[in-house]
Design a protein around this motif. Structure first.
Motif, PDB file in Angstrom:
ATOM      1  N   ASN A  72      -3.317  10.139  -5.014  1.00 30.09           N
ATOM      2  CA  ASN A  72      -4.014   9.348  -6.294  1.00 30.09           C
ATOM      3  C   ASN A  72      -3.527   7.792  -6.373  1.00 30.09           C
ATOM      4  O   ASN A  72      -3.777   7.236  -6.984  1.00 30.09           O
ATOM      5  CB  ASN A  72      -3.909   9.979  -7.462  1.00 30.09           C
ATOM      6  CG  ASN A  72      -4.736  11.300  -7.509  1.00 30.09           C
ATOM      7  OD1 ASN A  72      -5.709  11.644  -6.866  1.00 30.09           O
ATOM      8  ND2 ASN A  72      -3.820  12.315  -8.077  1.00 30.09           N
ATOM      9  N   THR A  73      -2.550   7.422  -5.487  1.00 30.68           N
ATOM     10  CA  THR A  73      -1.830   5.811  -5.675  1.00 30.68           C
ATOM     11  C   THR A  73      -1.883   5.319  -4.127  1.00 30.68           C
ATOM     12  O   THR A  73      -2.051   5.924  -3.052  1.00 30.68           O
ATOM     13  CB  THR A  73      -0.376   6.154  -5.741  1.00 30.68           C
ATOM     14  OG1 THR A  73      -0.305   6.813  -7.158  1.00 30.68           O
ATOM     15  CG2 THR A  73       0.056   4.858  -6.098  1.00 30.68           C
ATOM     16  N   LEU A  74      -2.681   4.106  -4.473  1.00 34.79           N
ATOM     17  CA  LEU A  74      -2.846   3.085  -3.481  1.00 34.79           C
ATOM     18  C   LEU A  74      -1.355   2.897  -2.876  1.00 34.79           C
ATOM     19  O   LEU A  74      -0.467   2.428  -3.530  1.00 34.79           O
ATOM     20  CB  LEU A  74      -3.424   1.912  -3.697  1.00 34.79           C
ATOM     21  CG  LEU A  74      -3.899   0.818  -2.606  1.00 34.79           C
ATOM     22  CD1 LEU A  74      -4.721   1.330  -1.591  1.00 34.79           C
ATOM     23  CD2 LEU A  74      -4.103  -0.594  -3.327  1.00 34.79           C
ATOM     24  N   TYR A  75      -1.478   2.992  -1.503  1.00 37.12           N
ATOM     25  CA  TYR A  75       0.158   2.674  -0.633  1.00 37.12           C
ATOM     26  C   TYR A  75       0.049   1.377  -0.011  1.00 37.12           C
ATOM     27  O   TYR A  75      -0.933   1.379   0.865  1.00 37.12           O
ATOM     28  CB  TYR A  75       0.402   3.872   0.373  1.00 37.12           C
ATOM     29  CG  TYR A  75       1.611   3.487   1.149  1.00 37.12           C
ATOM     30  CD1 TYR A  75       2.969   3.539   0.346  1.00 37.12           C
ATOM     31  CD2 TYR A  75       1.840   3.282   2.338  1.00 37.12           C
ATOM     32  CE1 TYR A  75       4.020   3.245   0.854  1.00 37.12           C
ATOM     33  CE2 TYR A  75       2.828   2.837   2.992  1.00 37.12           C
ATOM     34  CZ  TYR A  75       4.065   2.776   2.228  1.00 37.12           C
ATOM     35  OH  TYR A  75       5.249   2.654   2.997  1.00 37.12           O
ATOM     36  N   ASN A  76       0.827   0.634  -0.373  1.00 40.20           N
ATOM     37  CA  ASN A  76       0.793  -0.995  -0.099  1.00 40.20           C
ATOM     38  C   ASN A  76       1.562  -1.134   0.942  1.00 40.20           C
ATOM     39  O   ASN A  76       1.204  -1.949   1.909  1.00 40.20           O
ATOM     40  CB  ASN A  76       1.000  -2.064  -1.284  1.00 40.20           C
ATOM     41  CG  ASN A  76      -0.115  -2.280  -2.279  1.00 40.20           C
ATOM     42  OD1 ASN A  76      -1.182  -2.132  -1.974  1.00 40.20           O
ATOM     43  ND2 ASN A  76       0.460  -2.023  -3.543  1.00 40.20           N
ATOM     44  N   GLY A  77       2.804  -0.511   0.936  1.00 38.32           N
ATOM     45  CA  GLY A  77       3.918  -0.728   2.014  1.00 38.32           C
ATOM     46  C   GLY A  77       4.166  -2.472   1.510  1.00 38.32           C
ATOM     47  O   GLY A  77       3.766  -2.958   0.537  1.00 38.32           O
ATOM     48  N   VAL A  78       5.143  -2.764   2.315  1.00 41.47           N
ATOM     49  CA  VAL A  78       5.548  -4.265   2.261  1.00 41.47           C
ATOM     50  C   VAL A  78       4.478  -5.399   2.372  1.00 41.47           C
ATOM     51  O   VAL A  78       3.535  -5.214   3.398  1.00 41.47           O
ATOM     52  CB  VAL A  78       6.784  -4.662   3.341  1.00 41.47           C
ATOM     53  CG1 VAL A  78       7.301  -6.074   3.064  1.00 41.47           C
ATOM     54  CG2 VAL A  78       8.009  -3.558   3.027  1.00 41.47           C
ATOM     55  N   LEU A  79       4.332  -6.020   1.269  1.00 42.33           N
ATOM     56  CA  LEU A  79       3.221  -7.078   1.536  1.00 42.33           C
ATOM     57  C   LEU A  79       2.158  -6.653   1.598  1.00 42.33           C
ATOM     58  O   LEU A  79       1.088  -7.274   2.443  1.00 42.33           O
ATOM     59  CB  LEU A  79       3.644  -8.353   2.262  1.00 42.33           C
ATOM     60  CG  LEU A  79       4.739  -9.300   2.156  1.00 42.33           C
ATOM     61  CD1 LEU A  79       5.273 -10.359   3.231  1.00 42.33           C
ATOM     62  CD2 LEU A  79       4.976  -9.708   0.907  1.00 42.33           C
TER      63      LEU A  79
END
Length: 281
Positions: free
Chosen positions: A144-151
């Protein structure tokens, strides 16, 4: 007074804007991007688009950009297909121009977030939004969470090496224009009429997309992949060849219940961009 948010989706050829109220798009507007325009000219075009849709009810602006993004500082780096946007402090510039809170993320992330939150995907634990447009963009939602990663760089599947180039050369609009000298739209219109050459092109496209999806499955093992972007409208013409490629996936048990479908959510990228404001309230 009902609050409104502006969701902005900066693409490879257009900038799209939606006025969002109560999680619905009440108005949309679009401008074309001049690929030869300077950094400042493109910024001025963006400012004008927002000004034309700004009301006293707007309380925040969310922007999706085809780039790696520092979501805290709102700086975008190496924006694809926009001349001169190598490092732009977009959050600061927009907040100074409009005196409103502004939140920035990658455009494919915004599509995935909008599709996950406003589509029929709440039951998914590992969700992928795949945008088929000028390039190939991917957003990842885990638990349920957007995974961004670095930048916000997670999910850049289109940049992986593939054949004599990279994946998105074969799965974005480049494939049609570079290899067949036609747009995906014109070929889709011909395929609708049963044109054999056009059908063969989409058959080939489906194979390349299937290979990209196999890589996604090995990396993330999602339970759902939703396709968006302009090329997804031609899904009936490449669906079969895409799924045929997946029969070669090594772990068939893993994908027995995998869902791959086309987005049926109106304006997912705009809704996702606007929802950045809500998440940061």
């Amino acid at each position: 007074m009902e609050e409104e948010y502006l969701g902005v989706d900066i693409g490879g050829t257009t900038i799209n804007l939606g006025v969002i109220q109560n999680n619905l798009i009440k108005k949309e507007d679009t401008i074309l991007i001049n690929k030869d325009a300077s950094k400042e000219e493109t910024l001025q075009s963006l400012y004008q688009l927002i000004h034309e849709n700004l009301t006293t009810r707007v309380v925040g602006i969310g922007v999706g950009v085809p780039a790696v993004v520092d979501p805290v500082k709102g700086i975008v780096y190496d924006v694809q297909n926009i001349k001169g946007w190598k490092e732009v402090n977009l959050k600061l510039l927009l907040e100074l121009e409009f005196n409103l809170p502004v939140f920035i993320n990658n455009d494919a992330n915004c599509f995935a977030l909008g599709e996950f939150m406003y589509g029929k995907n709440k039951s998914s634990n590992s969700f992928i939004g795949l945008s088929l447009g000028t390039g190939l963009g991917m957003g990842i939602v885990i638990n349920n969470t957007l995974y961004n990663g670095v930048l916000c760089g997670a999910g850049e599947i289109g940049m992986l090496s593939y054949k004599d180039g990279i994946v998105e050369h074969y799965t974005g609009s480049f494939f049609f224009t570079d290899y067949y000298n036609e747009t995906a739209k014109s070929l889709a219109e011909k395929a609708e009429k049963g044109d054999e050459k056009a059908l063969n092109v989409f058959n080939e496209y489906g194979k390349h997309l299937g290979e990209a999806i196999k890589s996604i499955l090995y990396m993330y093992a999602p339970d759902k992949i939703i396709l968006g972007g302009s090329i997804s409208k031609a899904f009936p013409f490449f669906k079969e060849s895409m799924f045929n490629i997946l029969t070669g996936y090594a772990y068939q048990k893993q994908i027995e219940n995998l869902i791959i479908d086309v987005s049926k959510t109106k304006g997912s990228a705009l809704l996702g961009a606007a929802s950045l404001c809500l998440q940061n309230k």
